[in-house]
Design an enzyme around this catalytic site. Sequence first.
Site, mmCIF file in Angstrom:
data_model
loop_
_atom_site.group_PDB
_atom_site.id
_atom_site.type_symbol
_atom_site.label_atom_id
_atom_site.label_comp_id
_atom_site.label_asym_id
_atom_site.label_seq_id
_atom_site.Cartn_x
_atom_site.Cartn_y
_atom_site.Cartn_z
ATOM 1 N N ASN A 710 0.813 -1.217 0.000
ATOM 2 C CA ASN A 710 0.000 0.000 0.000
ATOM 3 C C ASN A 710 0.846 1.267 0.000
ATOM 4 O OD1 ASN A 710 1.003 -0.204 2.575
ATOM 5 N ND2 ASN A 710 -0.870 0.485 3.589
ATOM 6 N N MET A 888 -6.613 5.387 -3.864
ATOM 7 C CA MET A 888 -6.170 6.139 -5.036
ATOM 8 C C MET A 888 -7.317 6.669 -5.893
ATOM 9 S SD MET A 888 -4.623 3.000 -7.276
ATOM 10 C CE MET A 888 -5.607 1.572 -7.758
ATOM 11 N N HIS A 911 -4.481 6.369 10.988
ATOM 12 C CA HIS A 911 -3.387 6.603 10.044
ATOM 13 C C HIS A 911 -3.785 6.422 8.599
ATOM 14 C CE1 HIS A 911 -2.908 2.427 8.976
ATOM 15 N NE2 HIS A 911 -1.711 2.584 8.478
ATOM 16 N N GLY A 912 -5.010 5.982 8.331
ATOM 17 C CA GLY A 912 -5.427 5.790 6.944
ATOM 18 C C GLY A 912 -6.835 5.241 6.880
#
Length: 988
Positions: A710, A888, A911-912
């Site tokens: 990733n 993305m 964090h994501g």
Amino acid sequence: MAELRFVKIHDYLWEIPRTGGMRVPARIYASEKILRELKEDQAPQQAVNVAHLPGIVKYSLAMPDIHWGYGFPIGGVAAFDLDEGVISPGGVGYDINCLTGEARVLHAHGYYRTIAEIVEAGTNDPLCSYRFAVRRPESARIIYRFGETPRTRVWRVWTRSGDSVEATEDHPFWTPQGMVPLRELRPGDRVAFCPFEGVPYEVPSTETILSPEAFCEALRQRGIPDRGQRYRQLVRYLTRRGLLPLRYDSPALPLLCKLLGYLLGDGACYRERNGRIRLVAYGRAEDLETMRRDLEALGIRAARVYRHRRRHRVQTVYRTYAFEREEVSLHITSRAFALLLVALGMPIGDRTAQDFEAPAWLERAPRWQKRLFLAGLFGAELSAPRLMSGHARTFAAPVLTLTKRAPFAESGRRFLETLARWAATLGVRTQAIEARRELLATGKRVRWQWRLASDPASLRALWGRIGYEYNLRRQHEAACALQYVKYKEQVVRQRQEAVRLLRRWKTAGVSVGEATGRLADQGINRRFVERIYYEQRSGAPRIGDAVCSYAAFRRERQDGREPLGCVWEEIVRIEPVERPDLRVYDLTVDHPDHNFVANGFVVSNCGVRLLASRLTYEEVEPHLERLVEILFRRVPTGVGASGALKVSKQELRRVAVEGAHWAVRHGFGSEVDLEFIEENGRIEGADPAAVSERAYERGVDQLGTLGSGNHFLEVGYVAQIFDDEAARVMGLFPGQVTVIIHTGSRGFGYQICDDYLAVMDRALAKYHIRLPDRQLACAPLRSPEGQQYLAAMRCGINFAFANRQIIAHNTRKAFAEALGMREEDIGLRTVYEVAHNIAKIEEHTIDGERRHVCVHRKGATRAFPPGHPQIPAAYRSIGQPVLIPGDMGRYSYVLVGTEQAMQETFGSTCHGAGRQLSRTKAKKVAGGRRVADELRARGIIVRGASIRTINEEIPEAYKDVAEVVEVCHRAGISRKVAQLRPIGCIKG
């Protein structure tokens, strides 16, 4: 997963109360929707497991992007008291991969056991591993083993020679490009394969072979007197080393078997003038060094390997032969050990001039111990694989020669007949044992030749089950010869199947031309078809030119990069494995290169930076295609990717200490960048000596590279502002072009974590730590192991800082090249850089008092509040910037830290987005879609190391990062500032 009870604290926070051995409650930040999805996952149970760790304070925490990880869940946060607490590699970052239970694991002693048997029996026998740098096989001890239900897809890999293995998609295989995960492999790729399979393991008995009394009696029978306390001293010496009493299950016996076999072939045991017994082995230097290491493992010292030029004269009744050659020898200086081998069957003096038999005690030994003795002898005396004279595809019969003076010839025949009987139990047939009488000037001699059968089945058994010990050159040759025999047999089987089909088609009226066309992809020509249709042939079909010569095969399969004892094997197909109740297993070995051999196959920290430019989307959009292409060229991606920047190991040690400062000092970026990196781009306390050589080997060519998975570099623009003041302070404005760099410490950091998992596993027993999951292996923070890991981990953090600094520098160069502008005019500056996988000593308020604790953030981000001294002065009015990448195809976020985060989460947030589909499921969802074209239609240009990389990272593979960020925002542990939309992306 066991039933867990979730207690609602508020709409975005849930608590799992303490039960059993939990030292603190577990808390998960999640919306009700996210929590419903989490209940189907094992990650909440991992948060509970973390709550069992010694010294944990307040809570075991998980952010809303939580998903399963190794040990800690990804998205996990935990703090530990410095005196009572621990540090765990699983709390920083680590991945694991598995094999199915039927995989046969090759042991260093030449036998195999299934991996399921090893795990369930808890054995610690040494495995066969490979040292990558020198390609040599070595012995490695098992330090950790486990079995579980597979968490990722399981596949079966088939090679051209018909060998196969089942493994999870993330299991790495040795390829010419290094270790590559199975999911990255495709038909046509090559992998390292060890054809030697060994023999099945049999449990040896507890029967005594040699007692101290029997040892002393054997010395008396051989005329060795007991002067003074000699026998007593010898027995004491051998007993202390575990060599007496000697039983079939003695740990030392396997090494003794192969040492005795080799020395009977190419060794000498002789009596010096003073009566001392000496033992010498002859061979090639590298093989004798292997023997010396085995002797040291037994506690026996051997002198260094000696080299001498020797002149030889052999006089027969017909002529005198004179020649000179280098003699390489190993002198075993232990008298007690020499006498132990004598008691086990090693003759003293000239073996040609005395009777001796094969060691009788081996008759009752398991086959794998007989195999060790035979392999030792074969390493010394059996001929190497060679072709028959005038043949390109057929091997000659292997031969072992034994010379005896005429009066003792009969014992030589008996010796070889015994060996032939033992070899037969391993599938090796004997063609003949023949005598040739020679007349030398010194008297008559009989040269016995034991000629082994050369049929494929016997050769496969010889080279694949027995092999050559202490002779790496012959072992390597045998590997290729064995695989060639298997390759020929595979072609014969294919042709036999073709004959069966042709006879059926002939009956059905299929024409010769049509039949030839159907079999064209198997190399079947028209003449072969005609012979089956029109000629009455029986027996095995001829293979003719369908099989290349052995010389051509060897050039292809052994090109000098393969491990010694291995060949390169081509993958022909990869199939999914679908079985009910499937379990997978893995082993960790105490070896710097962390690998072992299964079914013949050799199977062994990140952060994010935000750059902001002076340009707008409208200014960059016309150049976007070219920009992405140049970025893809300047920033290497993919598994094992290496960059143009390659440093020495010594220089890498400086990188490990200096971090981004090293990069700036070498011209990558400027001092201004350092102010806006967590820890100013260099964490103190890094110790290069705590990092293994293997980690340095992996890191020397990976600076300035993204890697795989990733990790990515994304060009985007500011699409929405939520906090005008915070955006102003950070210099963000609508439409502004930005760059996110998400990568870490690459193979360097992975190897550090891998190395210390073994250290921590040993520490569990040493410090009496009991855990619900051994993946949480840890050591007390104050212990030598804990301090050493902390120092090594900091080296990995500094590598990551330097890596992202170099990528940022190359990104600026790419923008200038693509847009035809000066870097100063583009103005790409570092907004902030924050680490994701890290353990740090920080000060926090706990139960009303300020304390230093070790905070583990695994897939979580530091989120310090306004006014905190550890954030840049420019941002102290708003709080630390927090960078949250999405997928993305959608968006990413910029947040800031809050005081509430300091109170509740040790200054941490998400964090994501958090993965919700495995890579296998993502590829299935992608199906035949042209994902890159779909994204292009939405104005997003994507480049990846491969199409499958893009398919694995489809937007649907991740949770909607907007939901994750909204939980953190509403829970008060971070505050939204801006949303970024992607327009270009390069993926690993």
